[in-house]
Design a protein around this motif. Structure first.
Motif, short mmCIF file in Angstrom:
data_model
loop_
_atom_site.label_atom_id
_atom_site.label_comp_id
_atom_site.label_asym_id
_atom_site.label_seq_id
_atom_site.Cartn_x
_atom_site.Cartn_y
_atom_site.Cartn_z
N ASP A 204 0.84 -1.20 0.00
CA ASP A 204 0.00 0.00 0.00
C ASP A 204 0.87 1.24 0.00
N LYS A 206 1.18 4.91 1.71
CA LYS A 206 0.65 5.63 2.87
C LYS A 206 0.70 7.15 2.73
N GLY A 218 -4.63 7.39 5.39
CA GLY A 218 -5.16 6.05 5.60
C GLY A 218 -4.77 5.09 4.50
N TYR A 261 -2.91 -9.29 10.11
CA TYR A 261 -2.26 -8.48 9.09
C TYR A 261 -0.85 -8.18 9.58
N GLU A 275 4.38 -3.89 12.18
CA GLU A 275 3.14 -3.83 12.97
C GLU A 275 2.27 -5.02 12.65
N ASN A 277 -1.92 -5.82 12.51
CA ASN A 277 -3.30 -5.37 12.63
C ASN A 277 -4.16 -6.61 12.78
N ARG A 279 -7.18 -7.20 11.54
CA ARG A 279 -8.31 -7.03 10.61
C ARG A 279 -7.77 -6.95 9.19
N GLY A 281 -6.72 -5.12 5.81
CA GLY A 281 -6.11 -3.82 5.57
C GLY A 281 -6.94 -2.99 4.60
N ASP A 282 -6.81 -1.70 4.72
CA ASP A 282 -7.48 -0.77 3.82
C ASP A 282 -6.41 0.16 3.30
N PRO A 283 -6.09 0.20 2.02
CA PRO A 283 -6.81 -0.36 0.88
C PRO A 283 -6.27 -1.69 0.32
N GLU A 284 -5.50 -2.47 1.07
CA GLU A 284 -5.01 -3.74 0.51
C GLU A 284 -6.16 -4.68 0.12
N1 GLY Z 1 -3.21 -0.19 4.93
C1 GLY Z 1 -2.87 -0.04 6.28
C2 GLY Z 1 -3.87 -0.51 7.23
O1 GLY Z 1 -4.91 -1.02 6.86
O2 GLY Z 1 -3.65 -0.37 8.42
#
Ligand code: GLY
Ligand code: AMP
Length: 414
Positions: A204, A206, A218, A261, A275, A277, A279, A281-284
């Motif tokens: 992605d 950033k 985001g 993630y 990191e 996450n 959940r 990813g956005d926008p992956e």
């Molecule tokens: N693309 C980064 C995130 O969803 O945290």
């Protein structure tokens, strides 16, 4: 559950499931409303969400954003006997607390940058010890604004004061981390509490401007797969960075179900986790899910059961490339757009538009309602074909002050 581009992509992918599930989405958005019945319940109203799920006898709840996960929505749904895709609050701490994630990584032997946890500005400066750029991470949820890379002591002091004195994101310590160099990779894995099954790798973007300049956002775009040399064996990466964490959490009695993630830096010393996450990813997600072959609804349902994914067919992805562009509003990321009319021309096949920050005005026009407004995903047999198709489709979408990076997936093409 959720109302952004990621959730729209999830709704679309669930809609492609062979069982043609009936889809409800809370709160959704005008784009999601074309693919699911939307419910007027915000993602912070956990009580309301549980009530709606029970009342409507849903077979599966899929939680998009991190807030309700860290807040314990999945725990509540489980108590009601409602299958929910996503980690419990205890497992979602991997995202909710950077210090917890570091502690788990250390216990699990996962490669990551050296770090220390600090509570005061002076402790922070001492931990940085003159090494710039430094990496400072707020130890809590901060809506993507919790990581700062100060270039010198003045910037470091300002960031530490914002986190630890002004309490910009509420109470919380700061993690001071080693600066890692290399190519970034997002590797998401479906997890059933026991095993991690990697999805296709993605990258992605950033920063707001071309060439990775300007403030963090985001996310301004993504693509999948990733041609970087270190990204060619997702199973090996998952064995290194996902599976040991799953094993460690299971050992502690808090197994991880959902999407884990891993944000990775492919360094000269091998991959290191920057990191986790808890959940999608956005926008992956917008670039990865259109490539998924198979039945997403069944996969997510299976992941709610211990070891449930072992009985599912292996995850498979199409040979196509996917490129996702984010169309943001004027002034993003400092400001959010609102009320500017959006026009979308006749889109060709192989293009998916997902909504992130849109609304309907009183006359029913589609208007901007957020920083990131729309996502355009195009598929193609080559990176160049997918990229060209995405930019051609983006040209058919107009609204006041539209911002779009022009270099998304250029790395893949080159
Ligand atoms: N693309 C980064 C995130 O969803 O945290
Ligand atoms: P995050 O909000 O955790 O996704 O972090 C935002 C961005 O900060 C990441 O995508 C990286 O570009 C950068 N970053 C985070 N940690 C490090 C690190 N240890 N070294 C270098 N860059 C980092």
């Amino acid at each position: 559950m959720g109302g952004g581009g990621r959730e729209h992509a999830i709704v679309r992918a669930l809609g492609r499931s062979p069982g043609a599930p009936e889809l409800l989405c809370a709160p959704g958005n005008p784009g999601i409303a074309q693919d699911a019945r939307v419910l007027d319940i915000t993602v912070s109203d956990l009580e309301g969400l549980v009530h709606a799920a029970r009342q409507r006898r849903v077979d599966l709840v899929v939680v998009g954003p991190e807030g309700p996960l860290v807040g314990g929505l999945v725990d509540r749904l489980k108590r009601e006997g409602i299958p929910a895709f996503g980690p419990t609050a205890a497992a979602a701490r991997l995202e909710g607390s950077k210090a917890f994630a570091k502690e788990v990584m250390a216990a699990a032997g996962v490669p990551t940058g050296a770090f220390s946890v600090v509570r005061t500005v002076e402790e922070g400066l001492a931990a940085i010890d003159g090494r710039y750029p430094a990496v400072l991470k707020f130890d809590g949820l901060a809506a993507g604004k919790g990581v700062v890379l100060p270039a010198d002591e003045a910037e470091a002091r300002a960031a530490l004061e914002a986190f630890l004195v002004e309490r910009r994101h509420g109470p919380g310590d700061v993690v001071v981390e080693e600066f890692l160099e290399g190519e970034e990779l997002s590797l998401l894995a479906l997890c059933d509490g026991e095993r991690a099954y990697p999805l296709a790798p993605a990258q992605d973007y950033k920063r707001i401007f071309d060439g990775d300049r300007g403030p963090n956002t985001g996310g301004m775009g993504s693509y999948s797969p990733v041609p970087a040399p270190g990204a060619q064996d997702p199973a090996a990466l998952a064995a290194l960075v996902h599976q040991p964490v799953l094993d460690e959490l299971a050992r502690r009695g808090t197994p991880f179900h959902g999407v884990l993630y891993a944000g990775l830096m492919l360094t000269a010393d091998g991959p290191k986790v920057i990191e986790y996450n808890a959940r999608f990813g956005d926008p992956e997600t917008q670039a990865v899910l259109p490539r998924l072959q198979g039945d997403l609804a069944q996969l997510l349902l299976a992941a709610t059961r211990p070891g449930g994914l072992a009985e599912q067919p292996p995850l498979a992805f199409s040979e196509d490339w996917a490129v996702t562009l984010v169309l943001a509003g004027a002034g993003y990321p400092e400001r959010s757009a609102a009320g500017d009319v959006i026009t979308i021309g006749e889109l060709p096949g192989g293009v998916e538009v997902t909504h992130a920050g849109t609304a309907r005005d009183v006359d029913g026009n589609l208007v901007t309602a957020g920083g990131r407004v729309l996502n355009v995903t195009a598929l193609g047999p080559t990176a160049t074909a997918a990229r060209d198709a995405a930019y051609a489709a983006a040209d058919l979408i107009t609204f006041e002050g539209r911002q779009l990076r022009s270099d998304i997936a250029l790395r893949a093409v080159e």
